[in-house]
Enzyme design. Structure first.
Site, PDB file in Angstrom:
ATOM      1  N   GLN A 131      41.083  50.229  39.278  1.00  0.00           N
ATOM      2  CA  GLN A 131      40.017  50.084  40.284  1.00  0.00           C
ATOM      3  C   GLN A 131      40.580  49.506  41.580  1.00  0.00           C
ATOM      4  O   GLN A 131      40.997  48.343  41.602  1.00  0.00           O
ATOM      5  CB  GLN A 131      38.940  49.142  39.732  1.00  0.00           C
ATOM      6  N   GLY A 132      40.562  50.277  42.646  1.00  0.00           N
ATOM      7  CA  GLY A 132      41.111  49.828  43.933  1.00  0.00           C
ATOM      8  C   GLY A 132      40.014  49.419  44.890  1.00  0.00           C
ATOM      9  O   GLY A 132      39.751  50.121  45.878  1.00  0.00           O
ATOM     10  N   TYR A 133      39.365  48.309  44.623  1.00  0.00           N
ATOM     11  CA  TYR A 133      38.312  47.795  45.498  1.00  0.00           C
ATOM     12  C   TYR A 133      38.844  46.661  46.390  1.00  0.00           C
ATOM     13  O   TYR A 133      38.853  46.767  47.594  1.00  0.00           O
ATOM     14  CB  TYR A 133      37.148  47.246  44.651  1.00  0.00           C
ATOM     15  N   SER A 134      39.264  45.538  45.752  1.00  0.00           N
ATOM     16  CA  SER A 134      39.558  44.309  46.501  1.00  0.00           C
ATOM     17  C   SER A 134      40.770  44.460  47.411  1.00  0.00           C
ATOM     18  O   SER A 134      41.733  45.157  47.088  1.00  0.00           O
ATOM     19  CB  SER A 134      39.818  43.155  45.529  1.00  0.00           C
ATOM     20  N   GLU A 249      29.864  47.814  35.911  1.00  0.00           N
ATOM     21  CA  GLU A 249      30.790  46.728  35.576  1.00  0.00           C
ATOM     22  C   GLU A 249      30.064  45.547  34.946  1.00  0.00           C
ATOM     23  O   GLU A 249      30.608  44.812  34.144  1.00  0.00           O
ATOM     24  CB  GLU A 249      31.521  46.275  36.850  1.00  0.00           C
ATOM     25  N   ASN A 374      30.631  33.376  40.320  1.00  0.00           N
ATOM     26  CA  ASN A 374      29.408  32.622  40.008  1.00  0.00           C
ATOM     27  C   ASN A 374      28.537  32.408  41.236  1.00  0.00           C
ATOM     28  O   ASN A 374      27.309  32.491  41.168  1.00  0.00           O
ATOM     29  CB  ASN A 374      29.783  31.251  39.413  1.00  0.00           C
TER      30      ASN A 374
HETATM   31  C1  LIG Z   1      41.408  38.721  36.408  1.00  0.00           C
HETATM   32  C2  LIG Z   1      40.950  39.467  37.602  1.00  0.00           C
HETATM   33  C3  LIG Z   1      41.003  40.857  37.603  1.00  0.00           C
HETATM   34  C4  LIG Z   1      40.595  41.567  38.728  1.00  0.00           C
HETATM   35  N1  LIG Z   1      40.709  42.936  38.705  1.00  0.00           N
HETATM   36  C5  LIG Z   1      40.363  43.636  39.814  1.00  0.00           C
HETATM   37  C6  LIG Z   1      40.539  45.062  39.844  1.00  0.00           C
HETATM   38  O1  LIG Z   1      40.984  45.670  38.872  1.00  0.00           O
HETATM   39  N2  LIG Z   1      40.229  45.733  40.975  1.00  0.00           N
HETATM   40  C7  LIG Z   1      39.718  45.096  42.064  1.00  0.00           C
HETATM   41  O2  LIG Z   1      39.427  45.759  43.047  1.00  0.00           O
HETATM   42  N3  LIG Z   1      39.542  43.737  42.077  1.00  0.00           N
HETATM   43  C8  LIG Z   1      39.863  43.005  40.976  1.00  0.00           C
HETATM   44  N4  LIG Z   1      39.705  41.631  40.965  1.00  0.00           N
HETATM   45  C9  LIG Z   1      39.264  40.970  42.190  1.00  0.00           C
HETATM   46  C10 LIG Z   1      37.864  40.398  42.163  1.00  0.00           C
HETATM   47  O3  LIG Z   1      36.919  41.428  42.256  1.00  0.00           O
HETATM   48  C11 LIG Z   1      37.771  39.401  43.318  1.00  0.00           C
HETATM   49  O4  LIG Z   1      38.630  38.315  43.015  1.00  0.00           O
HETATM   50  C12 LIG Z   1      36.362  38.905  43.528  1.00  0.00           C
HETATM   51  O5  LIG Z   1      35.567  39.930  44.047  1.00  0.00           O
HETATM   52  C13 LIG Z   1      36.338  37.706  44.508  1.00  0.00           C
HETATM   53  O6  LIG Z   1      36.959  38.070  45.694  1.00  0.00           O
HETATM   54  P1  LIG Z   1      38.125  37.181  46.332  1.00  0.00           P
HETATM   55  O7  LIG Z   1      39.116  36.866  45.284  1.00  0.00           O
HETATM   56  O8  LIG Z   1      38.580  37.866  47.561  1.00  0.00           O
HETATM   57  O9  LIG Z   1      37.426  35.801  46.728  1.00  0.00           O
HETATM   58  P2  LIG Z   1      36.465  35.570  47.960  1.00  0.00           P
HETATM   59  O10 LIG Z   1      35.448  36.658  48.035  1.00  0.00           O
HETATM   60  O11 LIG Z   1      37.283  35.276  49.154  1.00  0.00           O
HETATM   61  O12 LIG Z   1      35.713  34.238  47.505  1.00  0.00           O
HETATM   62  C14 LIG Z   1      36.314  32.945  47.608  1.00  0.00           C
HETATM   63  C15 LIG Z   1      35.265  31.926  47.166  1.00  0.00           C
HETATM   64  O13 LIG Z   1      34.141  31.966  48.067  1.00  0.00           O
HETATM   65  C16 LIG Z   1      32.939  32.195  47.340  1.00  0.00           C
HETATM   66  N5  LIG Z   1      32.042  33.050  48.135  1.00  0.00           N
HETATM   67  C17 LIG Z   1      32.359  34.243  48.715  1.00  0.00           C
HETATM   68  N6  LIG Z   1      31.274  34.773  49.327  1.00  0.00           N
HETATM   69  C18 LIG Z   1      30.245  33.905  49.121  1.00  0.00           C
HETATM   70  C19 LIG Z   1      28.869  33.895  49.493  1.00  0.00           C
HETATM   71  N7  LIG Z   1      28.326  34.897  50.200  1.00  0.00           N
HETATM   72  N8  LIG Z   1      28.117  32.837  49.103  1.00  0.00           N
HETATM   73  C20 LIG Z   1      28.659  31.810  48.362  1.00  0.00           C
HETATM   74  N9  LIG Z   1      29.965  31.776  47.987  1.00  0.00           N
HETATM   75  C21 LIG Z   1      30.746  32.807  48.345  1.00  0.00           C
HETATM   76  C22 LIG Z   1      33.378  32.915  46.063  1.00  0.00           C
HETATM   77  O14 LIG Z   1      32.455  32.737  45.023  1.00  0.00           O
HETATM   78  C23 LIG Z   1      34.702  32.219  45.780  1.00  0.00           C
HETATM   79  O15 LIG Z   1      34.478  30.985  45.134  1.00  0.00           O
HETATM   80  C24 LIG Z   1      40.095  40.892  39.869  1.00  0.00           C
HETATM   81  C25 LIG Z   1      40.019  39.481  39.857  1.00  0.00           C
HETATM   82  C26 LIG Z   1      40.441  38.779  38.747  1.00  0.00           C
HETATM   83  C27 LIG Z   1      40.356  37.279  38.779  1.00  0.00           C
END
Ligand SMILES: Cc1cc2nc3c(=O)[nH]c(=O)nc-3n(C[C@H](O)[C@H](O)[C@H](O)COP(=O)(O)OP(=O)(O)OC[C@H]3O[C@@H](n4cnc5c(N)ncnc54)[C@H](O)[C@@H]3O)c2cc1C
Length: 395
Positions: A131-134, A249, A374
């Site tokens: 999955q290429g989202y993040s 998901e 969360n």
């Molecule tokens: C084990 C693992 C596997 C993963 N696998 C994939 C994958 O296969 N493909 C893929 O695309 N991604 C994957 N991810 C990425 C995952 O989807 C992201 O880590 C997640 O969406 C959070 O984004 P971020 O890490 O950029 O944190 P950020 O979005 O930068 O968030 C940082 C902090 O700010 C908080 N925050 C952000 N926005 C808000 C808001 N509006 N209100 C309150 N708090 C907020 C968050 O809760 C977090 O605590 C994976 C992550 C993990 C840990």
């Protein structure tokens, strides 16, 4: 509300359990209990072979409609299958993304040609997906995606960087969110592209996690190519497809995981009995709390099944509840083990080989991040269940 399984469902349970018991013998017995969270990079070749073994037995894509090669199992039977899979100690599924995310997305939004091209190899366990989202600047806020794709003749050409792409190195294909309208902002102008991973325009770098495992990767798209027809939904209008995948998901696949959690809780209880901490009043209370939390998850799953609606306001509590519970179980496991938690290593597997409980503690930290953190879940509950004002979003 009827919380009992029917005779037909119980027969399905026996069939699944018997098949798994016999399939996990011989060459596949080494896979029991392997490849789960924090152990994802283990035994890749063997787990690829296991995908094909499951397929030969008709146990991949059990919830897909029969016309697409699935088993047409009801929601209840899908949960039963997940439960029996965990009970048997069967390995972490390498094609989780293909089966539970991409497949259902194609069934809902794909063209007939896309369904015919991509669904059969998922059912057969022959093509693995990621999955290429993040991206570095787009996680919770997915609409900030900057990876871009342009049409060049009969192909899309992709430039950008993705991050946290689980299983990228072992995947044959990736579903990639890219900006195809260069003048667009936020969730407009995005497309959902299906991209082959084995090509010169893609570089994959592992990211080692605190568990010592590297299950996710940085993926660089440097002129990567895919066919023009490999776009799901209309070009520039992929947002509803992107959100469709996110809904899958947070859906069925988590409803059957209580069996896995029960095994983990039992391991914590066994450790507490063995080292005497089961007599510690605070540890006993926390174990009792953990058991209650697990029962609540099970009843919540059954209630969700009996409603046949996971999109109800009550359904919103599922992800945040199990993820937080699981993270706390990890902490409890470490407190039960005491100082031993810091020094123990898995027998015969080298100096830094974690025991399953250490792995649980370290990996479960991420449960409250992926699939919607969360904080994001609380925002969804605030808006979707309580009607509070919308969370301010960047324009
Ligand atoms: C084990 C693992 C596997 C993963 N696998 C994939 C994958 O296969 N493909 C893929 O695309 N991604 C994957 N991810 C990425 C995952 O989807 C992201 O880590 C997640 O969406 C959070 O984004 P971020 O890490 O950029 O944190 P950020 O979005 O930068 O968030 C940082 C902090 O700010 C908080 N925050 C952000 N926005 C808000 C808001 N509006 N209100 C309150 N708090 C907020 C968050 O809760 C977090 O605590 C994976 C992550 C993990 C840990």
């Amino acid at each position: 509300m009827d919380l009992h399984f029917s005779a037909e469902d119980e027969a399905f349970r026996r069939e699944a359990a018997d098949w798994l018991e016999s399939a996990l013998a011989g060459e596949f017995s080494v896979l029991r209990g392997r490849g789960g969270s924090g152990d994802d990079s283990a035994l890749i070749d063997e787990r690829k072979a296991w995908e094909k073994r499951l397929a030969a037995g008709g146990w991949t894509c059990v919830g897909w409609p029969r016309e697409y090669g699935g088993r047409g199992a009801s929601l209840t039977q899908q949960v039963i299958f997940h439960e029996e899979y965990a009970r048997a100690g069967a390995p972490g599924r390498l094609n989780h993304m293909g089966e539970t995310l991409l497949g259902p997305t194609l069934i809902a939004f794909g063209t007939e040609a896309q369904k015919q091209r991509f669904l059969p190899p998922i059912v057969a366990g022959e093509e693995i997906w990621c999955q290429g989202y993040s991206e570095p600047g787009a996680g919770s806020d997915l609409a900030a995606v900057q990876t871009r794709a342009e049409r060049e003749g009969s192909e899309w050409v992709i430039h950008g960087q993705k991050v946290w792409t689980s299983w990228a190195e072992w995947a044959d294909w990736c579903f990639v969110v890219a900006r195809t309208d260069p003048d667009s902002k936020r969730n407009r102008g995005l497309s959902y592209l299906l991209v082959p991973m084995d090509q010169p325009g893609i570089t994959i770098r592992p990211i080692e996690q605190i568990t010592g495992d590297a299950e996710f990767f940085e993926v660089f798209y440097d002129g990567a190519r895919t066919e023009a027809s490999h776009v799901v939904g209309e070009p520039d209008q992929g947002w509803s497809v992107i959100k469709g995948t996110l809904a899958f998901e947070r859906g069925v696949s988590t409803l059957g995981q209580q069996m896995l959690f029960q095994r983990e809780l039992q391991a914590v209880i066994d450790a507490a009995k063995e080292n005497g901490r089961a007599s510690d009043p605070l540890i006993r209370q926390r174990i009792a709390d953990a058991w209650m939390g697990l029962e609540i998850q099970r009843y919540n799953a059954l209630r969700t099944l009996s409603n046949e609606s996971q999109l109800s306001p009550e359904g919103l509590i599922t992800k945040i509840y199990w993820a937080t519970w699981h993270r706390e179980l990890g902490k409890l496991a470490m407190d039960v083990l005491g100082p031993e938690a810091e020094v123990a290593c898995a027998a015969d597997e080298g100096e830094y080989a974690l025991t399953p409980l250490q792995r649980l503690f370290l990996f479960a930290r991420s449960d409250t991040i992926y699939g919607g953190s969360n904080q994001i879940q609380r925002n969804l509950i605030a808006e979707g269940a309580l009607g509070l004002p919308r969370d301010p979003r960047p324009q």
